[in-house]
Design an enzyme around this catalytic site. Structure first.
Site, PDB file in Angstrom:
ATOM      1  N   LYS A  40       0.776 -44.989 -36.329  1.00  0.00           N
ATOM      2  CA  LYS A  40       1.905 -44.507 -35.628  1.00  0.00           C
ATOM      3  C   LYS A  40       3.006 -44.577 -37.027  1.00  0.00           C
ATOM      4  O   LYS A  40       4.406 -44.195 -36.643  1.00  0.00           O
ATOM      5  CB  LYS A  40       2.363 -45.698 -34.794  1.00  0.00           C
ATOM      6  CG  LYS A  40       1.489 -45.683 -33.561  1.00  0.00           C
ATOM      7  CD  LYS A  40       2.086 -44.198 -32.950  1.00  0.00           C
ATOM      8  CE  LYS A  40       1.490 -44.165 -31.296  1.00  0.00           C
ATOM      9  NZ  LYS A  40       2.010 -43.120 -30.789  1.00  0.00           N
TER      10      LYS A  40
HETATM   11  C1  PLP Z   1      -3.901 -49.024 -31.137  1.00  0.00           C
HETATM   12  C2  PLP Z   1      -3.436 -47.648 -30.711  1.00  0.00           C
HETATM   13  N1  PLP Z   1      -4.439 -46.763 -30.669  1.00  0.00           N
HETATM   14  C3  PLP Z   1      -4.149 -45.553 -30.180  1.00  0.00           C
HETATM   15  C4  PLP Z   1      -2.880 -44.982 -29.860  1.00  0.00           C
HETATM   16  C5  PLP Z   1      -2.800 -43.672 -29.554  1.00  0.00           C
HETATM   17  O1  PLP Z   1      -2.089 -42.876 -30.384  1.00  0.00           O
HETATM   18  P1  PLP Z   1      -1.213 -41.795 -29.493  1.00  0.00           P
HETATM   19  O2  PLP Z   1       0.361 -42.172 -29.017  1.00  0.00           O
HETATM   20  O3  PLP Z   1      -1.127 -40.588 -30.609  1.00  0.00           O
HETATM   21  O4  PLP Z   1      -1.934 -41.019 -28.341  1.00  0.00           O
HETATM   22  C6  PLP Z   1      -2.045 -45.875 -30.133  1.00  0.00           C
HETATM   23  C7  PLP Z   1      -0.519 -45.509 -29.807  1.00  0.00           C
HETATM   24  O5  PLP Z   1       0.352 -46.162 -29.612  1.00  0.00           O
HETATM   25  C8  PLP Z   1      -2.205 -47.337 -30.428  1.00  0.00           C
HETATM   26  O6  PLP Z   1      -1.393 -48.063 -30.681  1.00  0.00           O
END
Ligand code: PLP
Length: 319
Positions: A40
């Site tokens: 992020k």
């Molecule tokens: C630990 C974790 N995995 C996966 C994701 C998924 O990412 P995206 O928001 O780009 O789908 C996030 C998003 O906050 C996350 O915090």
């Protein structure tokens, strides 16, 4: 070089041990190697810089966002570097480690009861927006509906994967939180090679899998994996890029995160466990040589008191 210039260009490693019984090769982007420790950081930098370029933000302003913790931490380092204040709306079930890190970074955290139904004004989903509507000094980033989120990955993660694999990729497998990382990368990769297949991973309890399969929105249920799945359809979840989806339970995701640690020496979070589970399930099903790329969005250091703590796992009936 400053801290924000270290965001992105993460390593892509081959997982040779955990994949020894399948014909496909499996690779993963170590997104926990970004400076605040998650994927992020990419959107935090990109979305803030977009807002600056559009004249929506100026030094001294306050940014507000709802986050499962990782966007909050990414924004926290961006705000420290750029001189913004930060208010974060977060579920009270968020891991202790993430909450502690936000405290260290001096972020103004508003914890909301995760049991408040998502459609209510004071829920995790709606509070940041309601506060920003009533206070014009707050700038709402809105990672769940702002397509600059997806554009971040179209500009960064997608091209990195393509270059690191020199175009040798058949599948991209990852969970959908906002969907920014999967769909932004998918757009780039499908433009390069329309034959690349995109496989979404969804926790049982989230709505995306049923919506993809039947077009129906089912009632969401609580689950423990942080960062993926949702209770609503959101603008950034561009499910049209998906070729297929795989569902995962908390037990499977956390169990596979532990296997990743034992077999590869990689201590990653629960969504990484979900992703490796999905990548291996796919590899078994296709049962042929292929190049599968997945993502490890954050580190297991954020879950030492939960996923990697047998007492907690037993209390929540997860082992
Ligand atoms: C630990 C974790 N995995 C996966 C994701 C998924 O990412 P995206 O928001 O780009 O789908 C996030 C998003 O906050 C996350 O915090």
């Amino acid at each position: 070089m400053n801290l924000l210039q270290t965001i992105g260009n993460t390593p892509l490693v081959e997982l040779t041990h955990i994949s020894k019984n399948v014909k496909a090769r499996i690779f993963s982007k170590l997104e926990f190697m970004n400076p605040s420790g998650s994927i992020k950081d990419r959107i935090a930098k990109y979305m803030v810089e977009k807002a600056e370029a559009d004249g929506k933000l100026k030094p001294g302003d306050t940014i507000i966002e709802n986050s499962s913790g990782n966007t909050a931490l990414g924004l926290a380092i961006v705000c420290r570097q750029k001189g913004y204040k930060l208010k974060i709306v977060i579920r009270d079930t968020t891991s202790k480690e993430k909450l502690q890190m936000l405290e260290v970074l001096g972020v103004d955290v508003i914890k909301v009861d995760a049991k408040i139904p998502p459609e209510e004004k004071y829920s995790y989903n709606n509070l940041a927006q309601s506060l920003s509507e009533n206070d014009k000094s707050l700038f709402y980033i809105d990672q769940h509906n702002n397509l600059n989120n997806n554009e971040t990955y179209y500009e960064t993660l997608g091209p990195e994967v393509w270059q690191q694999r020199e175009g040798k990729i058949d599948y991209l497998v990852a969970g959908i939180g906002t969907g920014g990382s999967l769909f932004g990368s998918a757009k780039y990769l499908k433009e390069k090679n329309p034959k690349i297949k995109i496989i979404g991973i969804d926790p049982i309890g989230s709505i995306f899998y049923d919506y993809f399969k039947s077009g129906k929105i089912v009632e969401s249920k609580r689950y423990f994996i942080e960062g993926i799945g949702d209770e609503f359809l959101i603008k950034t979840a561009q499910l049209e890029y998906i070729d297929d989806m795989i569902q995962v339970t908390d037990k499977k995701a956390f169990g596979w995160a532990k296997k990743l640690a034992f077999e590869e020496g990689i201590i990653a979070g629960g969504s990484s466990g979900a992703n490796i589970y999905g990548a291996l399930k796919l590899a078994k099903e296709i049962d042929e040589e292929a190049n599968i790329v997945t993502l490890f969005p954050d580190s297991g250091f954020r879950y030492l008191s939960s996923i990697y703590n047998d007492k907690w796992m037993r209390k929540e009936n997860l082992i």
